[in-house]
Design an enzyme around this catalytic site. Structure first.
Site, short mmCIF file in Angstrom:
data_model
loop_
_atom_site.label_atom_id
_atom_site.label_comp_id
_atom_site.label_asym_id
_atom_site.label_seq_id
_atom_site.Cartn_x
_atom_site.Cartn_y
_atom_site.Cartn_z
N ASN A 109 0.72 -1.24 -0.08
CA ASN A 109 0.04 0.16 -0.08
C ASN A 109 0.86 1.37 0.08
OD1 ASN A 109 -1.78 2.24 0.91
ND2 ASN A 109 -3.36 0.78 1.61
N ARG A 134 3.00 18.83 2.13
CA ARG A 134 3.53 20.10 1.34
C ARG A 134 2.87 20.41 -0.06
NH1 ARG A 134 4.75 21.02 5.88
NH2 ARG A 134 6.71 21.35 6.79
N HIS A 189 -5.91 3.64 -1.51
CA HIS A 189 -7.12 3.85 -1.05
C HIS A 189 -7.55 5.21 -1.50
CE1 HIS A 189 -9.90 4.10 2.81
NE2 HIS A 189 -10.45 4.26 1.87
N GLU A 196 -8.91 0.27 -2.79
CA GLU A 196 -9.82 0.13 -1.56
C GLU A 196 -10.70 1.49 -1.91
OE1 GLU A 196 -6.77 -1.59 1.61
OE2 GLU A 196 -7.21 0.49 1.41
N HIS A 246 -4.00 -4.57 8.04
CA HIS A 246 -4.15 -3.44 8.96
C HIS A 246 -3.16 -3.35 9.95
CE1 HIS A 246 -6.22 0.29 9.66
NE2 HIS A 246 -6.02 0.15 10.90
N GLY A 257 1.14 -1.41 4.33
CA GLY A 257 1.66 -0.16 3.88
C GLY A 257 2.43 0.63 4.66
N GLN A 258 1.87 1.32 5.87
CA GLN A 258 2.62 2.14 6.79
C GLN A 258 3.78 1.68 7.01
OE1 GLN A 258 3.07 2.33 9.97
NE2 GLN A 258 3.70 4.58 10.33
#
Length: 260
Positions: free
Chosen positions: A6, A17, A42, A69, A213, A235-236
């Site tokens: 992700n 920015r 997403h 998503e 998640h 992802g994160q």
């Protein structure tokens, strides 16, 4: 195991920015060159990270499948049917949330979800539902006509982090989980069992099974033990690791951890 990377959080940094740096297409290229089997994005109603133009560009240039998503909002679905991603994962969405807080309420919003699935199927787009790991949610997903479910691993990830990371000692400690370690351990085992049982039931009734998640380099091994899960969307943690190691190395390491 199929690894969906992700890249939303690359866009989060860019949007901080309002410039085109980092370039989302560079992230797409580096991720796919270093082991990503799928790209996940997403497209939120509030467009807080991925923009419409990003989604169109990613669909145009990705050489791997794109898992898009989105909510069941009609305006968003109209964009999705134009994009025609390789799969759409329907997720719940609240404007005030920091990230997706739970699975779809497949019982409470049955009619709206059924309509969204039917619409996407009209455009030959396979559908996955992002659900909490319960037997009821799995069975309802099958009844609604989804081909796949993605089991929400957020509760598991939160418990794991409160037990095995510095989270309890930070400003982001989860107050309701500030519990004795033995209580956290019991809850963690129950959360893993719930995911395992939901995955097994989903596979038994003919659904493909993904999970995602809060998964990271420390907890993903628990998901690797569940044979019925064939895809992880992460992802994160990959983007966070990439700050120190570079995106390519971060993706390679996660691919190593998720290889069977």
């Amino acid at each position: 195991m199929k690894l969906g990377v992700n890249i939303d959080h690359v866009a989060v940094l860019r949007e901080a920015r309002k410039v085109n740096d980092p370039d989302i297409l560079n992230a797409l290229y580096v991720a796919t060159q270093n082991g990503a089997d799928q790209i996940t994005i997403h497209l939120r109603e509030d467009r807080r990270h991925i923009q419409d133009a990003d989604a169109y560009a990613i669909m145009k240039y990705s050489n791997v499948g794109v898992n898009l998503e989105c909510s069941i909002n009609r305006a968003i679905l109209d964009i999705v049917t134009d994009l025609k991603p390789h799969r759409t994962t329907l997720v719940p969405e609240k404007r005030e949330e920091v990230t997706t807080e739970g699975g779809l309420d497949v019982v409470g919003h049955e009619d709206e979800i059924a309509y969204a699935i039917e619409l996407l199927h009209d455009y030959l787009i396979p559908v996955s539902l992002f659900i909490d790991p319960t037997i009821e949610a799995v069975e309802k997903s099958k009844e609604l006509g989804a081909e796949m479910v993605e089991l929400h691993t957020g509760a598991f990830a939160n418990l794991y982090a409160m037990l095995s990371s510095s989270l309890p000692h930070s400003n982001h400690s989860i107050k309701e989980l500030e519990l004795p370690r033995h209580e956290l351990s019991i809850r963690l085992e129950k959360s893993i069992l719930a995911i395992d049982e939901a995955a097994k039931h989903a596979k038994k009734i003919g659904l493909e099974v993904a999970a995602g998640h809060g998964l990271n380099y420390h907890n993903v091994h628990e998901m690797m033990k569940i044979a019925e899960i064939t895809e992880l969307n992460i992802g994160q943690s990959i983007v966070a690791r990439s700050i120190f190691s570079g995106l390519g190395e971060a993706v390679k390491e996660m691919k190593r951890l998720t290889s069977r």
